[in-house]
Write a protein that holds these residues in place. Structure first.
Motif, PDB file in Angstrom:
ATOM      1  N   PRO A 151       6.686 -36.281  95.004  1.00 29.65           N
ATOM      2  CA  PRO A 151       7.030 -37.098  95.820  1.00 29.65           C
ATOM      3  C   PRO A 151       8.676 -36.668  97.103  1.00 29.65           C
ATOM      4  O   PRO A 151       9.345 -36.947  96.088  1.00 29.65           O
ATOM      5  N   GLY A 152       8.811 -35.765  98.042  1.00 31.13           N
ATOM      6  CA  GLY A 152      10.299 -36.580  98.578  1.00 31.13           C
ATOM      7  C   GLY A 152      10.285 -34.376  98.206  1.00 31.13           C
ATOM      8  O   GLY A 152      12.269 -33.725  98.368  1.00 31.13           O
ATOM      9  N   GLY A 153       9.530 -34.099  96.811  1.00 30.25           N
ATOM     10  CA  GLY A 153      10.141 -32.672  96.666  1.00 30.25           C
ATOM     11  C   GLY A 153       9.711 -31.976  97.984  1.00 30.25           C
ATOM     12  O   GLY A 153       9.381 -31.611  99.068  1.00 30.25           O
ATOM     13  N   VAL A 154      10.254 -30.235  98.019  1.00 26.91           N
ATOM     14  CA  VAL A 154      10.218 -29.765  98.912  1.00 26.91           C
ATOM     15  C   VAL A 154       9.727 -28.358  98.866  1.00 26.91           C
ATOM     16  O   VAL A 154       9.606 -27.586  97.334  1.00 26.91           O
ATOM     17  N   ILE A 155       8.969 -27.345  99.178  1.00 24.98           N
ATOM     18  CA  ILE A 155       8.501 -26.439  99.453  1.00 24.98           C
ATOM     19  C   ILE A 155       8.937 -25.517 100.509  1.00 24.98           C
ATOM     20  O   ILE A 155       9.006 -25.660 101.307  1.00 24.98           O
ATOM     21  N   ALA A 156       9.599 -24.227 100.036  1.00 22.14           N
ATOM     22  CA  ALA A 156       9.690 -23.037 100.776  1.00 22.14           C
ATOM     23  C   ALA A 156       9.319 -21.878 100.892  1.00 22.14           C
ATOM     24  O   ALA A 156       8.899 -21.759  99.118  1.00 22.14           O
ATOM     25  N   LEU A 203      12.027 -18.421 107.562  1.00 24.35           N
ATOM     26  CA  LEU A 203      12.399 -19.505 106.338  1.00 24.35           C
ATOM     27  C   LEU A 203      11.588 -21.167 106.870  1.00 24.35           C
ATOM     28  O   LEU A 203      11.620 -21.446 106.905  1.00 24.35           O
ATOM     29  N   LEU A 204      10.316 -20.874 106.163  1.00 24.22           N
ATOM     30  CA  LEU A 204       8.746 -21.929 106.917  1.00 24.22           C
ATOM     31  C   LEU A 204       9.626 -23.069 104.978  1.00 24.22           C
ATOM     32  O   LEU A 204       9.527 -22.804 104.022  1.00 24.22           O
ATOM     33  N   VAL A 205      10.020 -24.233 105.094  1.00 24.81           N
ATOM     34  CA  VAL A 205      10.159 -25.765 104.493  1.00 24.81           C
ATOM     35  C   VAL A 205       9.166 -26.607 105.073  1.00 24.81           C
ATOM     36  O   VAL A 205       9.329 -26.963 105.708  1.00 24.81           O
ATOM     37  N   ALA A 206       9.348 -27.326 103.981  1.00 33.04           N
ATOM     38  CA  ALA A 206       8.193 -28.775 103.675  1.00 33.04           C
ATOM     39  C   ALA A 206       8.342 -29.376 102.390  1.00 33.04           C
ATOM     40  O   ALA A 206       8.466 -28.967 101.463  1.00 33.04           O
ATOM     41  N   ALA A 207       8.565 -30.980 103.381  1.00 26.10           N
ATOM     42  CA  ALA A 207       8.750 -31.773 102.534  1.00 26.10           C
ATOM     43  C   ALA A 207       7.435 -32.481 102.561  1.00 26.10           C
ATOM     44  O   ALA A 207       6.741 -33.013 102.452  1.00 26.10           O
ATOM     45  N   ARG A 208       7.290 -32.560 100.700  1.00 26.91           N
ATOM     46  CA  ARG A 208       6.477 -33.427 100.223  1.00 26.91           C
ATOM     47  C   ARG A 208       6.479 -35.002 100.749  1.00 26.91           C
ATOM     48  O   ARG A 208       7.342 -36.029 100.315  1.00 26.91           O
ATOM     49  N   LYS A 209       5.158 -35.739 101.551  1.00 30.14           N
ATOM     50  CA  LYS A 209       5.782 -36.994 101.871  1.00 30.14           C
ATOM     51  C   LYS A 209       5.822 -38.144 100.435  1.00 30.14           C
ATOM     52  O   LYS A 209       4.889 -37.728  99.375  1.00 30.14           O
ATOM     53  N   PRO A 210       6.289 -39.132 100.535  1.00 30.07           N
ATOM     54  CA  PRO A 210       6.495 -40.033  99.667  1.00 30.07           C
ATOM     55  C   PRO A 210       5.281 -40.815  98.608  1.00 30.07           C
ATOM     56  O   PRO A 210       4.087 -40.290 100.042  1.00 30.07           O
TER      57      PRO A 210
END
Length: 210
Positions: A151-156, A203-210
């Protein structure tokens, strides 16, 4: 009036690359694996630093350019796991890491097809996942990436603008459609908070919600 190309060049050259990065980039060009641009690389380093990322997965080793940026942002205890099907790419990456003085204990290079390797990686164990590999498989990488992120991590994802083809309705090839699909899938996933950064080829960046 300043041209768009001049502005883009200003952004990409805002943080100049050192000799190690330039050498890795040159090796990537020779091998035919075009590495992430300087602007996108700086974004990866920023993300790794902001997340204090200790566990990072890279899908597509390239010639080590992106790995250099990721490792530069990670703490000394951080480990980069990098997956690639081409042994030449991983040899080039090792050469880049050695030139940068990076300890071999900080990298785990796994040779194999990403879709065979990713199911073996632990759920919710990674701070950051970076994707720059076989474009038609991006949607499948997304599902593994979400599973692997804490949770809170990022995928790019790199190359999501695909040289401008994503906005050209006449472009219907597999890679272009995959870039459209990944942008839509990330946008529509309620678990993610996304943004497209117009750096390099997108660059597509997305954070995973907590």
């Amino acid at each position: 009036m300043t041209s768009e190309s001049a502005l883009r060049e200003y952004v990409e050259q805002y943080l100049p690359e050192d000799e190690v990065h330039l050498a890795a980039r040159a090796r990537g060009q020779e091998l035919g694996c075009v590495p992430i641009g300087a602007g996108g690389g700086a974004a990866l380093r920023f993300l790794a630093t902001a997340l204090q990322a200790r566990a990072v997965v890279e899908i597509g080793t390239g010639a080590g350019t992106s790995g250099l940026y990721l490792l530069a942002g990670m703490p000394q205890s951080g480990i980069l796991t990098s997956i690639d099907v081409e042994p030449e790419h991983q040899r080039a990456a090792r050469e880049a890491y050695t030139a940068a003085g990076i300890s071999p204990s900080r990298t785990r290079l796994i040779m194999g097809k990403a879709l065979d390797v990713l199911p073996r990686l632990t759920d919710a164990a990674y701070d950051l996942v970076f994707v720059d590999a076989y474009k038609p498989e991006y949607p499948q990488y997304l599902q593994h990436g979400i599973r692997m992120l804490r949770p809170g991590g990022v995928i790019a994802f790199d190359n999501v603008l695909w040289h401008g083809a994503v906005v050209d309705p006449t472009k219907r090839d597999e890679s272009t459609q995959a870039m459209r699909d990944i942008a839509r899938l990330v946008r529509e996933d309620d678990r993610l908070v996304p943004v497209i950064l117009p750096l390099g080829d997108g660059l597509l960046v997305a954070a995973r919600k907590p």
